[in-house]
Scaffold this motif. Structure first.
Motif, mmCIF file in Angstrom:
data_model
loop_
_atom_site.group_PDB
_atom_site.id
_atom_site.type_symbol
_atom_site.label_atom_id
_atom_site.label_comp_id
_atom_site.label_asym_id
_atom_site.label_seq_id
_atom_site.Cartn_x
_atom_site.Cartn_y
_atom_site.Cartn_z
ATOM 1 N N ILE A 63 0.839 -1.203 0.000
ATOM 2 C CA ILE A 63 0.000 0.000 0.000
ATOM 3 C C ILE A 63 0.874 1.253 0.000
ATOM 4 O O ILE A 63 0.607 2.222 -0.727
ATOM 5 C CB ILE A 63 -0.937 -0.003 1.215
ATOM 6 N N GLU A 64 1.938 1.228 0.796
ATOM 7 C CA GLU A 64 2.846 2.371 0.844
ATOM 8 C C GLU A 64 3.498 2.627 -0.520
ATOM 9 O O GLU A 64 3.804 3.770 -0.867
ATOM 10 C CB GLU A 64 3.917 2.142 1.909
ATOM 11 N N ALA A 65 3.705 1.568 -1.293
ATOM 12 C CA ALA A 65 4.278 1.739 -2.620
ATOM 13 C C ALA A 65 3.297 2.427 -3.571
ATOM 14 O O ALA A 65 3.707 3.111 -4.511
ATOM 15 C CB ALA A 65 4.692 0.381 -3.190
ATOM 16 N N ALA A 66 1.980 2.249 -3.322
ATOM 17 C CA ALA A 66 0.970 2.810 -4.221
ATOM 18 C C ALA A 66 0.595 4.248 -3.884
ATOM 19 O O ALA A 66 0.216 5.020 -4.775
ATOM 20 C CB ALA A 66 -0.289 1.944 -4.189
ATOM 21 N N VAL A 67 0.693 4.639 -2.618
ATOM 22 C CA VAL A 67 0.199 5.947 -2.180
ATOM 23 C C VAL A 67 0.851 7.119 -2.924
ATOM 24 O O VAL A 67 0.146 8.033 -3.381
ATOM 25 C CB VAL A 67 0.350 6.105 -0.655
ATOM 26 N N PRO A 68 2.181 7.179 -3.081
ATOM 27 C CA PRO A 68 2.769 8.325 -3.789
ATOM 28 C C PRO A 68 2.279 8.463 -5.230
ATOM 29 O O PRO A 68 2.073 9.580 -5.718
ATOM 30 C CB PRO A 68 4.276 8.037 -3.734
ATOM 31 N N THR A 69 2.085 7.328 -5.916
ATOM 32 C CA THR A 69 1.573 7.388 -7.288
ATOM 33 C C THR A 69 0.144 7.911 -7.313
ATOM 34 O O THR A 69 -0.231 8.719 -8.180
ATOM 35 C CB THR A 69 1.630 5.989 -7.937
ATOM 36 N N ILE A 70 -0.671 7.467 -6.362
ATOM 37 C CA ILE A 70 -2.046 7.962 -6.267
ATOM 38 C C ILE A 70 -2.045 9.472 -6.036
ATOM 39 O O ILE A 70 -2.804 10.218 -6.667
ATOM 40 C CB ILE A 70 -2.801 7.246 -5.132
ATOM 41 N N ALA A 71 -1.166 9.919 -5.133
ATOM 42 C CA ALA A 71 -1.092 11.347 -4.823
ATOM 43 C C ALA A 71 -0.643 12.151 -6.045
ATOM 44 O O ALA A 71 -1.213 13.207 -6.360
ATOM 45 C CB ALA A 71 -0.133 11.572 -3.656
ATOM 46 N N PHE A 72 0.382 11.664 -6.750
ATOM 47 C CA PHE A 72 0.893 12.367 -7.934
ATOM 48 C C PHE A 72 -0.190 12.468 -9.008
ATOM 49 O O PHE A 72 -0.446 13.553 -9.557
ATOM 50 C CB PHE A 72 2.112 11.629 -8.492
ATOM 51 N N THR A 73 -0.828 11.334 -9.306
ATOM 52 C CA THR A 73 -1.819 11.309 -10.387
ATOM 53 C C THR A 73 -3.028 12.179 -10.054
ATOM 54 O O THR A 73 -3.508 12.958 -10.892
ATOM 55 C CB THR A 73 -2.278 9.867 -10.647
ATOM 56 N N THR A 74 -3.518 12.058 -8.832
ATOM 57 C CA THR A 74 -4.688 12.847 -8.425
ATOM 58 C C THR A 74 -4.394 14.341 -8.489
ATOM 59 O O THR A 74 -5.210 15.129 -8.987
ATOM 60 C CB THR A 74 -5.122 12.464 -6.993
ATOM 61 N N ALA A 75 -3.203 14.713 -8.005
ATOM 62 C CA ALA A 75 -2.833 16.129 -8.007
ATOM 63 C C ALA A 75 -2.693 16.655 -9.421
ATOM 64 O O ALA A 75 -3.113 17.783 -9.732
ATOM 65 C CB ALA A 75 -1.527 16.331 -7.235
ATOM 66 N N TYR A 76 -2.106 15.850 -10.330
ATOM 67 C CA TYR A 76 -1.930 16.339 -11.704
ATOM 68 C C TYR A 76 -3.258 16.448 -12.441
ATOM 69 O O TYR A 76 -3.499 17.426 -13.157
ATOM 70 C CB TYR A 76 -0.980 15.440 -12.476
ATOM 71 N N VAL A 77 -4.117 15.440 -12.275
ATOM 72 C CA VAL A 77 -5.421 15.491 -12.944
ATOM 73 C C VAL A 77 -6.219 16.706 -12.483
ATOM 74 O O VAL A 77 -6.916 17.360 -13.261
ATOM 75 C CB VAL A 77 -6.205 14.190 -12.685
ATOM 76 N N ALA A 78 -6.084 17.049 -11.190
ATOM 77 C CA ALA A 78 -6.844 18.171 -10.636
ATOM 78 C C ALA A 78 -6.245 19.527 -11.022
ATOM 79 O O ALA A 78 -6.974 20.497 -11.238
ATOM 80 C CB ALA A 78 -6.922 18.055 -9.119
ATOM 81 N N SER A 79 -4.907 19.599 -11.125
ATOM 82 C CA SER A 79 -4.264 20.906 -11.308
ATOM 83 C C SER A 79 -3.589 21.101 -12.661
ATOM 84 O O SER A 79 -3.328 22.244 -13.061
ATOM 85 C CB SER A 79 -3.204 21.104 -10.216
ATOM 86 N N LYS A 80 -3.239 20.001 -13.336
ATOM 87 C CA LYS A 80 -2.466 20.059 -14.585
ATOM 88 C C LYS A 80 -1.117 20.745 -14.387
ATOM 89 O O LYS A 80 -0.543 21.306 -15.321
ATOM 90 C CB LYS A 80 -3.255 20.781 -15.698
ATOM 91 N N ASP A 81 -0.603 20.676 -13.166
ATOM 92 C CA ASP A 81 0.671 21.303 -12.813
ATOM 93 C C ASP A 81 1.652 20.197 -12.430
ATOM 94 O O ASP A 81 1.508 19.560 -11.386
ATOM 95 C CB ASP A 81 0.477 22.269 -11.648
ATOM 96 N N VAL A 82 2.648 19.946 -13.297
ATOM 97 C CA VAL A 82 3.591 18.857 -13.069
ATOM 98 C C VAL A 82 4.398 19.078 -11.798
ATOM 99 O O VAL A 82 4.616 18.153 -11.007
ATOM 100 C CB VAL A 82 4.531 18.689 -14.283
ATOM 101 N N LYS A 83 4.859 20.316 -11.578
ATOM 102 C CA LYS A 83 5.672 20.602 -10.393
ATOM 103 C C LYS A 83 4.882 20.372 -9.110
ATOM 104 O O LYS A 83 5.391 19.783 -8.150
ATOM 105 C CB LYS A 83 6.182 22.040 -10.444
ATOM 106 N N LEU A 84 3.634 20.834 -9.086
ATOM 107 C CA LEU A 84 2.801 20.640 -7.908
ATOM 108 C C LEU A 84 2.540 19.153 -7.672
ATOM 109 O O LEU A 84 2.638 18.663 -6.539
ATOM 110 C CB LEU A 84 1.474 21.375 -8.076
ATOM 111 N N ALA A 85 2.231 18.420 -8.745
ATOM 112 C CA ALA A 85 1.949 16.994 -8.617
ATOM 113 C C ALA A 85 3.175 16.235 -8.117
ATOM 114 O O ALA A 85 3.067 15.360 -7.254
ATOM 115 C CB ALA A 85 1.490 16.433 -9.959
ATOM 116 N N ALA A 86 4.347 16.589 -8.660
ATOM 117 C CA ALA A 86 5.578 15.930 -8.225
ATOM 118 C C ALA A 86 5.849 16.216 -6.749
ATOM 119 O O ALA A 86 6.243 15.320 -5.992
ATOM 120 C CB ALA A 86 6.750 16.395 -9.081
ATOM 121 N N SER A 87 5.629 17.458 -6.334
ATOM 122 C CA SER A 87 5.843 17.829 -4.932
ATOM 123 C C SER A 87 4.898 17.060 -4.005
ATOM 124 O O SER A 87 5.309 16.581 -2.928
ATOM 125 C CB SER A 87 5.637 19.332 -4.747
#
Length: 252
Positions: A63-87
């Motif tokens: 589960i811990e391996a999946a959480v960062p990817t979920i966070a990155f993808t959700t943030a990018y889909v919502a904001s379209k900001d690569v830097k924000l999603a990566a952060s």
């Protein structure tokens, strides 16, 4: 067989399974760790279940391996900001690491996740394309698939070395054709998820336009859920067998 194996099968539910702390007999003075582990298991199947659980970190580790990817993808889909999603993706991994440290449990699997999302963020930030964050994962899965299939082709299936790590003899398992066949089937089960990930995700990556909204869910769905399915199949296969585990004999 220890209590965890009897009740839980192939995947540990907490850190004891990940660290190997529960149910493993302490080696006597003068004995190696591998020999001590071998004493805790009387069959090949039990040894493989225990070692796979340690390698994957149990349910929590996956589960811990999946959480960062979920966070990155959700943030990018919502904001379209690569830097924000990566952060946000890296921040999620760091938060998980802080929790591990606060609980004084092994940070190994969170560190693996942190390194993975950091590399993904580097690829995405370097090109400015969110879908490039998924390139390292595709390449890694391709490498795993090729390596495991090659090991099967040359009749040195990688799961066999799990047996060797328990018995203390890295290659002794090859003298038993039944064990080689078992290890071959198990290695195929480990390889299939990697093959499927590449077969699905790489064509999506090559498609025109921003494919991160598709790659993110594909990576998540084909991540730990697919791995759990493969492990469940392995547990079923292992539960059917009682192949004796024979440690190497040491001369007096």
């Amino acid at each position: 067989m220890n209590e965890r194996e009897a009740n839980g099968g192939g995947v540990a539910a907490d850190d004891e399974g990940a660290t190997g702390g529960a149910g493993t007999s302490a080696p006597a003075a003068g004995e190696g760790t591998a020999r001590g582990e071998g004493a805790a298991h009387d069959t090949v199947e039990a040894a493989v279940r225990a070692q796979l659980s340690k390698a994957l970190g149990g349910v929590r580790g996956m589960i811990e391996a999946a959480v960062p990817t979920i966070a990155f993808t959700t943030a990018y889909v919502a904001s379209k900001d690569v830097k924000l999603a990566a952060s946000i993706g890296v921040g999620a991994a760091v938060l998980l690491l802080v929790v591990r440290i606060a609980q004084r449990s092994t940070p190994q699997f969170v560190l693996n996740s942190l390194v993975g999302i950091a590399i993904a963020a580097f690829f995405a930030l370097r090109s400015g394309r969110a879908e490039d964050a998924f390139v390292p994962g595709i390449l890694l899965n391709a490498a795993y698939a090729v390596g495991m299939i090659f090991s099967i082709a040359v009749r040195w299936p990688v799961v066999g070395f799990i047996i060797g790590s328990v018995t203390g003899d890295p290659t002794g398992w090859r003298s038993d054709p039944g064990v080689v066949r078992l290890c071959t089937r198990l290695t195929w089960l480990l390889a299939v998820p990697n093959v499927l990930r590449v077969a699905v995700q790489y064509p999506i990556y090559l498609a025109d336009g921003d494919q991160s909204a598709l790659l993110g869910p594909a990576k998540i769905v084909m991540g730990w859920p697919l791995q759990v399915a493969a492990l469940a199949t392995m547990v079923w296969l292992l539960a059917r067998g009682r192949t004796p585990l024979t440690p190497p004999r040491h001369s007096a």
